[in-house]
Design a protein around this motif. Structure first.
Motif, short mmCIF file in Angstrom:
data_model
loop_
_atom_site.label_atom_id
_atom_site.label_comp_id
_atom_site.label_asym_id
_atom_site.label_seq_id
_atom_site.Cartn_x
_atom_site.Cartn_y
_atom_site.Cartn_z
N PRO A 165 0.81 -1.23 0.00
CA PRO A 165 0.00 0.00 0.00
C PRO A 165 0.84 1.27 0.00
CG PRO A 165 -0.80 -1.53 1.66
CD PRO A 165 0.47 -2.08 1.13
N ALA A 166 2.01 1.25 0.64
CA ALA A 166 2.87 2.43 0.65
C ALA A 166 3.39 2.71 -0.75
CB ALA A 166 4.03 2.24 1.62
N ARG A 167 3.74 1.69 -1.49
CA ARG A 167 4.19 1.87 -2.88
C ARG A 167 3.08 2.41 -3.76
NH1 ARG A 167 7.45 -3.76 -3.69
NH2 ARG A 167 9.28 -3.20 -2.46
N GLU A 168 1.88 1.88 -3.58
CA GLU A 168 0.74 2.35 -4.36
C GLU A 168 0.42 3.80 -4.05
OE1 GLU A 168 -0.83 0.77 -6.82
OE2 GLU A 168 0.57 -0.88 -6.59
N LEU A 169 0.49 4.19 -2.79
CA LEU A 169 0.23 5.57 -2.40
C LEU A 169 1.28 6.50 -3.00
CD1 LEU A 169 -1.30 7.69 -0.76
CD2 LEU A 169 0.18 7.13 1.18
N TYR A 170 2.54 6.09 -2.96
CA TYR A 170 3.62 6.88 -3.56
C TYR A 170 3.38 7.06 -5.05
CZ TYR A 170 8.30 8.28 -4.98
OH TYR A 170 9.36 8.95 -5.52
N ALA A 171 3.01 5.97 -5.75
CA ALA A 171 2.76 6.05 -7.19
C ALA A 171 1.56 6.95 -7.49
CB ALA A 171 2.51 4.64 -7.74
N LEU A 172 0.53 6.87 -6.68
CA LEU A 172 -0.64 7.71 -6.88
C LEU A 172 -0.30 9.19 -6.71
CD1 LEU A 172 -3.75 7.89 -7.25
CD2 LEU A 172 -3.90 7.81 -4.77
N LEU A 173 0.45 9.51 -5.65
CA LEU A 173 0.84 10.90 -5.42
C LEU A 173 1.75 11.42 -6.53
CD1 LEU A 173 1.47 10.78 -1.58
CD2 LEU A 173 -0.48 11.79 -2.76
N TRP A 174 2.62 10.53 -7.05
CA TRP A 174 3.53 10.93 -8.12
C TRP A 174 2.74 11.22 -9.40
CZ3 TRP A 174 6.66 7.24 -11.54
CH2 TRP A 174 7.58 7.95 -12.31
N ARG A 175 1.78 10.34 -9.73
CA ARG A 175 0.98 10.53 -10.93
C ARG A 175 0.09 11.77 -10.82
NH1 ARG A 175 -0.34 4.52 -10.58
NH2 ARG A 175 1.44 3.59 -11.64
N ALA A 176 -0.35 12.08 -9.59
CA ALA A 176 -1.21 13.24 -9.38
C ALA A 176 -0.41 14.55 -9.41
CB ALA A 176 -1.94 13.11 -8.05
N GLY A 177 0.91 14.44 -9.42
CA GLY A 177 1.74 15.62 -9.47
C GLY A 177 2.05 16.22 -8.11
N LEU A 178 1.75 15.49 -7.05
CA LEU A 178 2.03 16.00 -5.71
C LEU A 178 3.45 15.69 -5.26
CD1 LEU A 178 -1.37 15.05 -4.07
CD2 LEU A 178 -0.64 17.29 -4.92
N LEU A 179 4.09 14.73 -5.93
CA LEU A 179 5.49 14.41 -5.66
C LEU A 179 6.28 14.66 -6.93
CD1 LEU A 179 5.28 11.03 -3.73
CD2 LEU A 179 5.76 13.27 -2.79
N GLU A 180 7.51 15.07 -6.76
CA GLU A 180 8.37 15.33 -7.91
C GLU A 180 9.68 14.57 -7.72
OE1 GLU A 180 10.65 19.08 -9.91
OE2 GLU A 180 8.68 19.41 -9.03
N VAL A 181 10.09 13.86 -8.75
CA VAL A 181 11.33 13.09 -8.70
C VAL A 181 12.39 13.89 -9.43
CG1 VAL A 181 12.46 10.94 -9.34
CG2 VAL A 181 10.06 10.93 -8.65
N GLU A 182 13.50 14.15 -8.76
CA GLU A 182 14.60 14.90 -9.36
C GLU A 182 15.82 13.99 -9.50
OE1 GLU A 182 15.55 18.37 -7.16
OE2 GLU A 182 13.48 19.09 -7.14
N HIS A 183 16.44 14.06 -10.64
CA HIS A 183 17.69 13.34 -10.86
C HIS A 183 18.81 14.37 -10.74
CE1 HIS A 183 15.71 9.69 -12.14
NE2 HIS A 183 14.86 10.45 -12.79
N ARG A 184 19.51 14.30 -9.64
CA ARG A 184 20.56 15.28 -9.40
C ARG A 184 21.85 14.90 -10.12
NH1 ARG A 184 19.73 17.66 -3.46
NH2 ARG A 184 17.47 17.60 -3.49
N ALA A 185 22.51 15.89 -10.62
CA ALA A 185 23.79 15.67 -11.29
C ALA A 185 24.86 15.43 -10.23
CB ALA A 185 24.16 16.90 -12.12
#
Length: 57
Positions: free
Chosen positions: A22-42
């Protein structure tokens, strides 16, 4: 039975197994909704200073 299972607390192991999906699903849902942002740092060092790992031999 794995060696790590012998030393692990059974209650913690069961709780982790139940809460992980459920934690993975919640993370994926928040990411798809645009509430989380994934940054790839140099890397902090320039690419010329980063050494590549090579197999020994």
């Amino acid at each position: 039975m794995k060696a790590t299972e012998i030393l692990a607390d059974p209650l913690v192991e069961v709780t982790a197994m139940l809460l992980t999906p459920p934690a993975r699903e919640l993370y994926a849902l928040l990411w798809r909704a645009g509430l989380l942002e994934v940054e790839h740092r140099a890397p902090k060092r320039p690419a010329a200073e980063v050494r590549e790992l090579r197999p020994a031999g």
